[in-house]
Write a protein that holds these residues in place. Structure first.
Motif, short mmCIF file in Angstrom:
data_model
loop_
_atom_site.label_atom_id
_atom_site.label_comp_id
_atom_site.label_asym_id
_atom_site.label_seq_id
_atom_site.Cartn_x
_atom_site.Cartn_y
_atom_site.Cartn_z
N ARG A 161 -9.77 -34.08 -34.06
CA ARG A 161 -10.98 -34.10 -34.88
C ARG A 161 -12.19 -33.57 -34.13
NH1 ARG A 161 -10.26 -34.68 -39.99
NH2 ARG A 161 -9.05 -36.61 -39.71
N GLY A 162 -12.75 -32.46 -34.61
CA GLY A 162 -13.98 -31.90 -34.05
C GLY A 162 -13.84 -31.36 -32.64
N ALA A 163 -12.63 -31.19 -32.14
CA ALA A 163 -12.44 -30.77 -30.75
C ALA A 163 -12.93 -29.35 -30.51
CB ALA A 163 -10.97 -30.88 -30.36
N ALA A 193 -8.65 -30.88 -39.13
CA ALA A 193 -9.37 -31.65 -38.12
C ALA A 193 -10.79 -31.15 -37.90
CB ALA A 193 -8.61 -31.60 -36.80
N GLY A 194 -11.12 -29.99 -38.43
CA GLY A 194 -12.45 -29.43 -38.18
C GLY A 194 -12.61 -29.01 -36.73
N ALA A 195 -11.52 -28.59 -36.09
CA ALA A 195 -11.59 -28.14 -34.70
C ALA A 195 -12.35 -26.82 -34.61
CB ALA A 195 -10.19 -27.99 -34.13
N LYS A 196 -12.85 -26.53 -33.43
CA LYS A 196 -13.61 -25.30 -33.25
C LYS A 196 -12.75 -24.14 -32.77
CE LYS A 196 -17.73 -28.00 -32.21
NZ LYS A 196 -18.64 -28.47 -31.14
N ARG A 197 -11.63 -24.47 -32.12
CA ARG A 197 -10.77 -23.41 -31.60
C ARG A 197 -9.35 -23.94 -31.48
NH1 ARG A 197 -11.78 -20.01 -25.97
NH2 ARG A 197 -10.73 -18.11 -26.63
N GLU A 232 -0.10 -15.26 -38.38
CA GLU A 232 0.19 -16.31 -39.37
C GLU A 232 -0.82 -17.43 -39.26
OE1 GLU A 232 4.33 -17.69 -40.14
OE2 GLU A 232 3.59 -19.59 -39.35
N ALA A 233 -1.13 -17.84 -38.04
CA ALA A 233 -2.10 -18.93 -37.86
C ALA A 233 -3.49 -18.51 -38.30
CB ALA A 233 -2.10 -19.38 -36.40
N GLN A 234 -3.88 -17.28 -37.96
CA GLN A 234 -5.23 -16.82 -38.28
C GLN A 234 -5.48 -16.69 -39.77
OE1 GLN A 234 -5.44 -13.26 -35.86
NE2 GLN A 234 -6.52 -14.33 -34.22
N GLU A 235 -4.42 -16.57 -40.56
CA GLU A 235 -4.59 -16.55 -42.01
C GLU A 235 -5.19 -17.86 -42.51
OE1 GLU A 235 -1.01 -15.68 -44.07
OE2 GLU A 235 -0.70 -13.73 -43.10
N HIS A 236 -4.92 -18.93 -41.81
CA HIS A 236 -5.37 -20.26 -42.23
C HIS A 236 -6.49 -20.81 -41.34
CE1 HIS A 236 -1.82 -20.42 -44.85
NE2 HIS A 236 -1.17 -19.90 -43.82
N PHE A 237 -6.55 -20.31 -40.08
CA PHE A 237 -7.57 -20.78 -39.15
C PHE A 237 -7.94 -19.60 -38.25
CE2 PHE A 237 -9.21 -23.01 -35.39
CZ PHE A 237 -10.04 -23.93 -35.99
N PRO A 238 -8.97 -18.85 -38.62
CA PRO A 238 -9.29 -17.59 -37.92
C PRO A 238 -9.55 -17.76 -36.43
CG PRO A 238 -10.44 -17.70 -40.02
CD PRO A 238 -9.83 -19.06 -39.81
N ARG A 239 -10.10 -18.88 -36.00
CA ARG A 239 -10.47 -19.04 -34.59
C ARG A 239 -9.25 -19.50 -33.78
NH1 ARG A 239 -14.18 -21.32 -37.63
NH2 ARG A 239 -13.58 -23.45 -37.08
N THR A 240 -8.18 -18.72 -33.86
CA THR A 240 -6.93 -19.01 -33.17
C THR A 240 -6.65 -17.96 -32.11
OG1 THR A 240 -5.98 -20.04 -35.16
CG2 THR A 240 -4.45 -19.39 -33.44
N ALA A 241 -6.15 -18.41 -30.97
CA ALA A 241 -5.65 -17.52 -29.91
C ALA A 241 -4.24 -17.96 -29.57
CB ALA A 241 -6.54 -17.59 -28.68
N ILE A 242 -3.46 -17.08 -28.99
CA ILE A 242 -2.13 -17.43 -28.53
C ILE A 242 -2.11 -17.30 -27.01
CG2 ILE A 242 -1.18 -15.12 -28.86
CD1 ILE A 242 1.46 -16.53 -29.72
N ALA A 243 -1.64 -18.34 -26.35
CA ALA A 243 -1.66 -18.35 -24.89
C ALA A 243 -0.50 -17.55 -24.32
CB ALA A 243 -1.59 -19.79 -24.38
N SER A 245 -16.14 -24.15 -24.24
CA SER A 245 -17.55 -24.21 -24.62
C SER A 245 -17.73 -25.30 -25.64
CB SER A 245 -18.00 -22.87 -25.20
OG SER A 245 -19.28 -22.99 -25.77
N ALA A 246 -18.85 -26.02 -25.53
CA ALA A 246 -19.13 -27.10 -26.48
C ALA A 246 -19.72 -26.58 -27.77
CB ALA A 246 -20.10 -28.12 -25.86
N SER A 247 -19.95 -25.29 -27.89
CA SER A 247 -20.50 -24.72 -29.12
C SER A 247 -19.40 -23.93 -29.84
CB SER A 247 -21.68 -23.80 -28.81
OG SER A 247 -21.28 -22.76 -27.96
N ALA A 248 -19.46 -23.94 -31.15
CA ALA A 248 -18.47 -23.19 -31.94
C ALA A 248 -18.62 -21.71 -31.64
CB ALA A 248 -18.69 -23.44 -33.43
N GLU A 249 -17.48 -21.01 -31.63
CA GLU A 249 -17.50 -19.59 -31.32
C GLU A 249 -17.45 -18.78 -32.60
OE1 GLU A 249 -14.56 -18.57 -28.45
OE2 GLU A 249 -15.16 -20.13 -27.07
#
Length: 309
Positions: free
Chosen positions: A223-225, A260-264, A285-296, A305-309
């Motif tokens: 939540r909000g991470a 969860a309203g996560a930022k990333r 596939e993930a970015q279709e539902h949550f654009p702020r996604t990266a794959i490690a 960062s504590a601020s949304a990107e």
């Protein structure tokens, strides 16, 4: 604060991805590093990284499947050989100590530091004046936990312009005022330190989840991470396989982060069936539902960062 991925593969390592291990570097905050899981080969991956085992403070194990723990004996003994002397606290599910101690004993391993075991249970597993770590049980074949790392808010900045206007001379008084104390200046002026400090600086929140199907606990921990690390073993065309083996698809991870309203969101624990170019489909596939996604990828790092990107 930074996440550094030592291993990003699922149960079987591949030429491109080692099995799971994730470091959270806290060099500025406390001069140490925390490690989440320790799959086979983690010590080799660390040798190829800027990380130093001597700076390891806490080691959090999500669950006792081999791809998350088989690197423990090697890493812990190598830490001694590399000059590590400070204690290491090992958090993990019931059975971890009973599993690891015979290996260390029968191999006559010598640790030059204290190894402290803490059995993971739901709720707060660690707290001091800087951080709180909360865990919850996820939905996997065996007990698997997720960890929510919460950095506590930091004091606000001193209002230098206000201090100058009040005639506060630089020096020890600044420190007392920053602590919120009330001080009396040489001319008799009384200064309430609390009125000279800005709003508290929000701490960062990082969530690292063990193997899991999509579940409410994962959403709650996220939540909000500022950053959520979530497994994405399969793409949604293999959703039935993910369900059967208690894993998540990339879509599952994205929907949980969105709820969860996560930022990333950072995807990891990628099946060896996906070679590097094929893994891109998981990201899309993930970015279709949550654009702020990266794959490690192995040896990728992500500043927090504590601020949304």
């Amino acid at each position: 604060m930074e996440l550094y991925f030592l291993g990003t593969g699922a149960g079987m390592p591949s030429k491109e991805r080692n099995v799971t291990s994730i470091a959270l570097t806290l060099y500025d905050e406390r001069g140490t590093m925390w490690l989440f899981d320790c799959g086979e080969g983690t010590q080799h991956q660390m040798l190829r990284s800027p990380l130093k085992a001597s700076r390891l403070e806490f080691l959090f194990i999500t669950h006792l499947h081999g791809d998350h723990i088989y690197g423990l004996p090697g890493l812990l003994t190598s830490r001694s050989n590399q000059g590590g002397t400070t204690p290491v606290t090992l958090f993990g599910p019931a059975g971890l100590e009973q599993l690891l101690e015979p290996v260390l004993r029968y191999s006559q391993a010598h640790l030059s530091y204290e190894l402290i075991y803490r059995e993971t249970k739901e709720g707060t597993v660690f707290e001091d004046d800087q951080f709180e770590v909360v865990c919850a049980k996820l939905d996997h074949r065996i007990d698997s936990f997720g960890y929510r790392i919460v950095e506590k808010d930091k004091p606000g900045k001193l209002d230098a312009a206000k201090l100058k206007a009040l005639g506060v001379p630089p020096g020890p008084l600044f420190g007392r005022i920053k602590r919120g104390e009330t001080v009396t200046l040489p001319d008799g002026t009384v200064v309430d330190g609390r009125s000279c400090i800005g709003e508290p600086i929000p701490g960062k929140v990082v969530t690292v989840l063990g193997d899991t199907r999509r579940c409410e606990a994962a959403v709650r921990l996220s939540r909000g991470a500022d950053a959520v690390v979530h497994e994405a073993t399969f793409d949604s065309s293999l959703a039935s396989l993910a369900e059967a083996y208690y894993h998540s698809t990339a879509k599952d991870a994205a929907l949980s982060a969105k709820e969860a309203g996560a930022k990333r969101l950072i995807l990891t624990h990628i099946s060896s069936r996906y070679h590097e170019d094929e893994a891109a489909k998981l990201l899309l596939e993930a970015q279709e539902h949550f654009p702020r996604t990266a794959i490690a990828k192995d040896h990728a790092s992500f500043p927090i960062s504590a601020s949304a990107e």
